[in-house]
Design a protein around this motif. Structure first.
Motif, PDB file in Angstrom:
ATOM      1  N   THR A   1      -9.161   5.758 -50.039  1.00  0.00           N
ATOM      2  CA  THR A   1     -10.611   5.877 -49.905  1.00  0.00           C
ATOM      3  C   THR A   1     -11.329   5.328 -51.135  1.00  0.00           C
ATOM      4  OG1 THR A   1     -10.829   8.060 -50.922  1.00  0.00           O
ATOM      5  CG2 THR A   1     -10.278   7.997 -48.565  1.00  0.00           C
ATOM      6  N   SER A   2     -12.596   4.977 -50.926  1.00  0.00           N
ATOM      7  CA  SER A   2     -13.397   4.441 -52.031  1.00  0.00           C
ATOM      8  C   SER A   2     -13.557   5.466 -53.145  1.00  0.00           C
ATOM      9  CB  SER A   2     -14.777   4.017 -51.519  1.00  0.00           C
ATOM     10  OG  SER A   2     -15.457   5.103 -50.926  1.00  0.00           O
ATOM     11  N   MET A   3     -13.619   6.751 -52.787  1.00  0.00           N
ATOM     12  CA  MET A   3     -13.777   7.777 -53.809  1.00  0.00           C
ATOM     13  C   MET A   3     -12.509   7.924 -54.652  1.00  0.00           C
ATOM     14  SD  MET A   3     -15.292  11.671 -53.428  1.00  0.00           S
ATOM     15  CE  MET A   3     -16.795  11.136 -52.590  1.00  0.00           C
ATOM     16  N   LEU A   4     -11.369   7.770 -54.015  1.00  0.00           N
ATOM     17  CA  LEU A   4     -10.111   7.811 -54.770  1.00  0.00           C
ATOM     18  C   LEU A   4     -10.020   6.618 -55.715  1.00  0.00           C
ATOM     19  CD1 LEU A   4      -7.324   8.824 -55.509  1.00  0.00           C
ATOM     20  CD2 LEU A   4      -6.441   7.802 -53.384  1.00  0.00           C
ATOM     21  N   VAL A   5     -10.389   5.436 -55.246  1.00  0.00           N
ATOM     22  CA  VAL A   5     -10.382   4.243 -56.102  1.00  0.00           C
ATOM     23  C   VAL A   5     -11.319   4.439 -57.294  1.00  0.00           C
ATOM     24  CG1 VAL A   5     -10.956   1.790 -56.231  1.00  0.00           C
ATOM     25  CG2 VAL A   5      -9.728   2.678 -54.237  1.00  0.00           C
ATOM     26  N   ASP A   6     -12.516   4.968 -57.023  1.00  0.00           N
ATOM     27  CA  ASP A   6     -13.475   5.212 -58.108  1.00  0.00           C
ATOM     28  C   ASP A   6     -12.909   6.204 -59.125  1.00  0.00           C
ATOM     29  OD1 ASP A   6     -15.350   3.477 -57.071  1.00  0.00           O
ATOM     30  OD2 ASP A   6     -16.468   5.027 -56.009  1.00  0.00           O
ATOM     31  N   LYS A   7     -12.250   7.242 -58.644  1.00  0.00           N
ATOM     32  CA  LYS A   7     -11.674   8.237 -59.563  1.00  0.00           C
ATOM     33  C   LYS A   7     -10.590   7.606 -60.426  1.00  0.00           C
ATOM     34  CE  LYS A   7     -10.070  13.010 -59.753  1.00  0.00           C
ATOM     35  NZ  LYS A   7      -8.825  12.864 -60.512  1.00  0.00           N
ATOM     36  N   GLU A   8      -9.744   6.796 -59.813  1.00  0.00           N
ATOM     37  CA  GLU A   8      -8.670   6.143 -60.561  1.00  0.00           C
ATOM     38  C   GLU A   8      -9.213   5.194 -61.622  1.00  0.00           C
ATOM     39  OE1 GLU A   8      -5.143   6.082 -57.154  1.00  0.00           O
ATOM     40  OE2 GLU A   8      -6.397   4.319 -57.450  1.00  0.00           O
TER      41      GLU A   8
ATOM     42  N   LEU B   1     -18.327   9.191 -58.949  1.00  0.00           N
ATOM     43  CA  LEU B   1     -17.977   9.415 -57.552  1.00  0.00           C
ATOM     44  C   LEU B   1     -19.232   9.570 -56.700  1.00  0.00           C
ATOM     45  CD1 LEU B   1     -15.076  12.034 -57.926  1.00  0.00           C
ATOM     46  CD2 LEU B   1     -14.970   9.534 -58.066  1.00  0.00           C
ATOM     47  N   GLU B   2     -19.128   9.160 -55.436  1.00  0.00           N
ATOM     48  CA  GLU B   2     -20.250   9.316 -54.500  1.00  0.00           C
ATOM     49  C   GLU B   2     -20.287  10.743 -53.937  1.00  0.00           C
ATOM     50  OE1 GLU B   2     -21.456   5.398 -52.201  1.00  0.00           O
ATOM     51  OE2 GLU B   2     -19.317   5.758 -51.969  1.00  0.00           O
TER      52      GLU B   2
ATOM     53  N   SER C   1     -23.830   4.322 -52.999  1.00  0.00           N
ATOM     54  CA  SER C   1     -25.059   5.082 -52.755  1.00  0.00           C
ATOM     55  C   SER C   1     -25.627   5.685 -54.026  1.00  0.00           C
ATOM     56  CB  SER C   1     -24.797   6.176 -51.724  1.00  0.00           C
ATOM     57  OG  SER C   1     -23.745   7.018 -52.149  1.00  0.00           O
ATOM     58  N   THR C   2     -24.785   5.835 -55.051  1.00  0.00           N
ATOM     59  CA  THR C   2     -25.270   6.340 -56.342  1.00  0.00           C
ATOM     60  C   THR C   2     -26.259   5.368 -56.981  1.00  0.00           C
ATOM     61  OG1 THR C   2     -23.280   5.392 -57.345  1.00  0.00           O
ATOM     62  CG2 THR C   2     -23.225   7.739 -56.841  1.00  0.00           C
ATOM     63  N   ALA C   3     -26.264   4.117 -56.525  1.00  0.00           N
ATOM     64  CA  ALA C   3     -27.141   3.095 -57.114  1.00  0.00           C
ATOM     65  C   ALA C   3     -28.379   2.811 -56.279  1.00  0.00           C
ATOM     66  CB  ALA C   3     -26.360   1.792 -57.304  1.00  0.00           C
TER      67      ALA C   3
ATOM     68  N   SER D   1     -23.782  11.968 -52.408  1.00  0.00           N
ATOM     69  CA  SER D   1     -24.202  11.374 -51.139  1.00  0.00           C
ATOM     70  C   SER D   1     -23.279  11.764 -49.992  1.00  0.00           C
ATOM     71  CB  SER D   1     -24.256   9.848 -51.257  1.00  0.00           C
ATOM     72  OG  SER D   1     -22.990   9.343 -51.610  1.00  0.00           O
ATOM     73  N   ILE D   2     -22.129  12.325 -50.277  1.00  0.00           N
ATOM     74  CA  ILE D   2     -21.194  12.724 -49.222  1.00  0.00           C
ATOM     75  C   ILE D   2     -21.136  14.254 -49.146  1.00  0.00           C
ATOM     76  CG2 ILE D   2     -18.787  12.616 -48.454  1.00  0.00           C
ATOM     77  CD1 ILE D   2     -18.657   9.785 -49.592  1.00  0.00           C
ATOM     78  N   ALA D   3     -20.398  14.883 -50.059  1.00  0.00           N
ATOM     79  CA  ALA D   3     -20.340  16.349 -50.039  1.00  0.00           C
ATOM     80  C   ALA D   3     -21.706  16.958 -50.322  1.00  0.00           C
ATOM     81  CB  ALA D   3     -19.310  16.833 -51.060  1.00  0.00           C
ATOM     82  N   GLY D   4     -22.439  16.383 -51.263  1.00  0.00           N
ATOM     83  CA  GLY D   4     -23.751  16.912 -51.615  1.00  0.00           C
ATOM     84  C   GLY D   4     -24.707  16.906 -50.434  1.00  0.00           C
TER      85      GLY D   4
END
Length: 314
Positions: A267-274, A279-280, A83-85, A283-286
């Motif tokens: 989760t996708s966010m954990l994969v992105d962090k690694e 991070l998204e 969603s960042t894109a 679009s999620i917490a925001g």
């Protein structure tokens, strides 16, 4: 047979594209950099459920896509990017899409993608969608790994119109095609409601998994983290009122039971962090925080976890 454009050949988009291609549909992919070159040279390899598939699919970057095709060469455009894109890809492809009438189906996280798509190409061409019970990521260029049921829920944005339009017939066609391709699919008359229900899960586990390094099962079964997951999900339920969705206690309990029954998915966010990728969060917490602020209500758990991740902690 459908002619489909999958914008984004990552873990989710690549998995669905491979499923649809194996069922005989004509699928074109977009990708970037090493992933693009690997798919061009060796095809797209998918690991799923102990099996491995290799699909030879046409793949392009956006610049070459625009030269090779018209938007209406496709029966459907699917958007499976982070969603960042979304904003940037609509800026790139918007004029190209504007010359046609093809519908666009979002399969992304969050509740803000469809409004952006509708603003760019019109609500009458916008389909909301969500990928349910699936995890996927790029293992190496040209190879993705996916797990989970991989269900798709889709519908007219923001909800089914009183009078049927062209999207209604398209959705029926897509539902049948997806199911025959091994993708469990349903059409919802209230897709914004469904997107918010998924955001309840995403805000409950995605940020917290990135902060702790734990998978979904470890989080929900943990005596303390499980309570935090539930609290962040409750904050998301409360925030839904800002969009007129008005989720309630039943939605909260159903979504918590659902995520608690998942396999141990990273989760996708954990994969992105690694992998050191953006991070998204927005679009999620925001999305939850903005709507909580608009309603004048607090979201202390989401605020805290979001702040820690924004400052690179965890």
């Amino acid at each position: 047979m459908l002619k489909l454009l999958m914008v984004g050949a990552g873990g989710i988009g690549g998995y669905y594209a491979a499923r649809l291609s194996r069922a005989g549909h004509d699928v074109v992919l977009t990708a970037r950099c090493e992933h693009l070159h690997a798919i061009e040279n060796r095809g797209l390899t998918v690991r799923y459920g102990g099996d491995e598939w290799n699909c030879r699919l046409p793949v392009f970057d956006h610049a070459h896509l625009l030269k090779q095709y018209r938007a209406d060469d496709f029966d459907l455009v699917l958007l499976a990017l982070k969603s960042t894109a979304t904003e940037s890809v609509l800026h790139e492809l918007g004029p190209w899409l504007g010359k046609g009438s093809v519908a666009l189906l979002s399969l992304q996280n969050g509740v803000d993608n469809e409004p952006m798509i509708a603003a760019a190409i019109g609500a009458n061409r916008t389909l909301g969608g969500l990928a349910v019970r699936i995890g996927g990521h790029i293992v190496e260029p040209g190879m993705i790994e996916a797990e989970g049921v991989g269900q798709v829920v889709m519908g007219e944005w923001p909800e089914a119109a009183p009078q049927p339009d062209t999207r209604r017939l398209l959705l029926k066609t897509l539902e049948a095609a997806f199911n025959k391709s091994g993708i469990p699919a349903t059409v919802s008359p209230r897709i914004r409601h469904e997107l918010w229900r998924k955001l309840v899960i995403n805000n409950g586990v995605n940020p917290l998994s990135a902060l702790t390094g734990l998978d979904t099962r470890s989080l929900t079964q943990h005596p303390k983290f499980g309570k935090l997951v539930y609290a962040m999900m409750a904050e998301t339920v409360a925030a839904s009122r800002a969009d007129g969705v008005n989720l309630g206690q039943q939605d909260l309990d159903e979504m918590f039971a659902l995520i608690s029954s998942f396999n141990a998915i990273k989760t996708s966010m954990l994969v992105d962090k690694e992998k050191g990728r953006p991070l998204e969060l927005d679009s999620i917490a925001g999305a939850v925080l903005r709507r909580s602020e608009a309603l004048g209500i607090g979201a202390p758990y989401t605020t805290t976890v979001n702040a820690l991740l924004e400052h690179g902690l965890g």
